[in-house]
Design a protein around this motif. Structure first.
Motif, PDB file in Angstrom:
ATOM      1  N   UNK A  21      40.714  10.111  98.156  1.00  0.00           N
ATOM      2  CA  UNK A  21      40.355  11.485  97.793  1.00  0.00           C
ATOM      3  C   UNK A  21      38.842  11.675  97.869  1.00  0.00           C
ATOM      4  N   UNK A  22      38.098  10.689  97.385  1.00  0.00           N
ATOM      5  CA  UNK A  22      36.633  10.791  97.396  1.00  0.00           C
ATOM      6  C   UNK A  22      36.058  10.712  98.811  1.00  0.00           C
ATOM      7  N   UNK A  23      36.857  10.202  99.764  1.00  0.00           N
ATOM      8  CA  UNK A  23      36.363  10.105 101.141  1.00  0.00           C
ATOM      9  C   UNK A  23      36.244  11.475 101.808  1.00  0.00           C
ATOM     10  N   UNK A  24      36.828  12.488 101.184  1.00  0.00           N
ATOM     11  CA  UNK A  24      36.726  13.860 101.693  1.00  0.00           C
ATOM     12  C   UNK A  24      37.202  13.950 103.145  1.00  0.00           C
ATOM     13  N   UNK A  25      38.444  13.492 103.353  1.00  0.00           N
ATOM     14  CA  UNK A  25      39.013  13.559 104.700  1.00  0.00           C
ATOM     15  C   UNK A  25      38.302  12.643 105.678  1.00  0.00           C
ATOM     16  N   UNK A  26      37.891  11.481 105.225  1.00  0.00           N
ATOM     17  CA  UNK A  26      37.173  10.474 106.002  1.00  0.00           C
ATOM     18  C   UNK A  26      35.756  10.910 106.386  1.00  0.00           C
ATOM     19  N   UNK A  27      35.215  11.896 105.713  1.00  0.00           N
ATOM     20  CA  UNK A  27      33.847  12.330 105.994  1.00  0.00           C
ATOM     21  C   UNK A  27      32.810  11.500 105.236  1.00  0.00           C
ATOM     22  N   UNK A  28      33.217  10.877 104.142  1.00  0.00           N
ATOM     23  CA  UNK A  28      32.309  10.006 103.395  1.00  0.00           C
ATOM     24  C   UNK A  28      32.659   8.572 103.761  1.00  0.00           C
ATOM     25  N   UNK A  29      31.829   7.973 104.604  1.00  0.00           N
ATOM     26  CA  UNK A  29      32.133   6.665 105.184  1.00  0.00           C
ATOM     27  C   UNK A  29      32.319   5.576 104.122  1.00  0.00           C
ATOM     28  N   UNK A  30      31.484   5.566 103.109  1.00  0.00           N
ATOM     29  CA  UNK A  30      31.573   4.529 102.080  1.00  0.00           C
ATOM     30  C   UNK A  30      32.908   4.542 101.356  1.00  0.00           C
ATOM     31  N   UNK A  32      35.630   5.915 102.493  1.00  0.00           N
ATOM     32  CA  UNK A  32      36.662   5.628 103.492  1.00  0.00           C
ATOM     33  C   UNK A  32      36.865   4.123 103.613  1.00  0.00           C
ATOM     34  N   UNK A  33      35.773   3.388 103.719  1.00  0.00           N
ATOM     35  CA  UNK A  33      35.851   1.928 103.816  1.00  0.00           C
ATOM     36  C   UNK A  33      36.423   1.340 102.527  1.00  0.00           C
ATOM     37  N   UNK A  34      35.985   1.853 101.384  1.00  0.00           N
ATOM     38  CA  UNK A  34      36.504   1.364 100.098  1.00  0.00           C
ATOM     39  C   UNK A  34      38.009   1.585 100.005  1.00  0.00           C
ATOM     40  N   UNK A  35      38.477   2.724 100.472  1.00  0.00           N
ATOM     41  CA  UNK A  35      39.910   3.022 100.453  1.00  0.00           C
ATOM     42  C   UNK A  35      40.676   2.047 101.346  1.00  0.00           C
ATOM     43  N   UNK A  36      40.168   1.820 102.541  1.00  0.00           N
ATOM     44  CA  UNK A  36      40.844   0.893 103.458  1.00  0.00           C
ATOM     45  C   UNK A  36      40.893  -0.520 102.886  1.00  0.00           C
TER      46      UNK A  36
END
Length: 108
Positions: A21-30, A32-36
């Motif tokens: 959710x915090x990645x904002x649709x994969x726009x926040x790279x950090x 996004x990586x944390x989620x993966x």
């Protein structure tokens, strides 16, 4: 020990979903990586838990506890609404997990 690994998988899913959710649709790279990474940890520990826990039971517990934790956190932290049909659905999932835990392993 399988339930400890399952607990780690549940916590990993909880964190990974919130990072998603915090990645904002994969726009926040950090985030996004944390989620993966969180999902990688989640599936690793879920797979280890399957060595000692029946798959139907482990998956049901993983999914239901994850849903309950994420729904509660979403209401408290993200200020997302939770309506009566959602509460009923979550309750039915929880009841299903209890039934699987009691009778789902084919030993009864």
């Amino acid at each position: 020990m399988g339930y400890v690994f399952l607990g780690v998988a549940i916590l990993g899913e909880f964190c990974a979903t919130n990072f998603l959710k915090m990645s904002d649709g994969f726009h926040n790279f950090g985030f996004t990586v944390a989620s993966m990474l969180g999902y990688l940890v989640t599936f690793y520990f879920l797979s280890i838990s399957l060595k000692t826990i029946e798959m139907d039971v482990a998956y049901a517990i993983w999914a239901a506890v994850g849903i309950v934790l994420i729904a509660a956190f979403s209401v408290i932290y993200w200020k997302e609404p939770l309506n009566l049909p959602s509460v009923v659905g979550i309750a039915l999932i929880t009841i299903g997990v209890i039934i699987l835990q009691l009778f789902g392993n084919g030993k009864h």
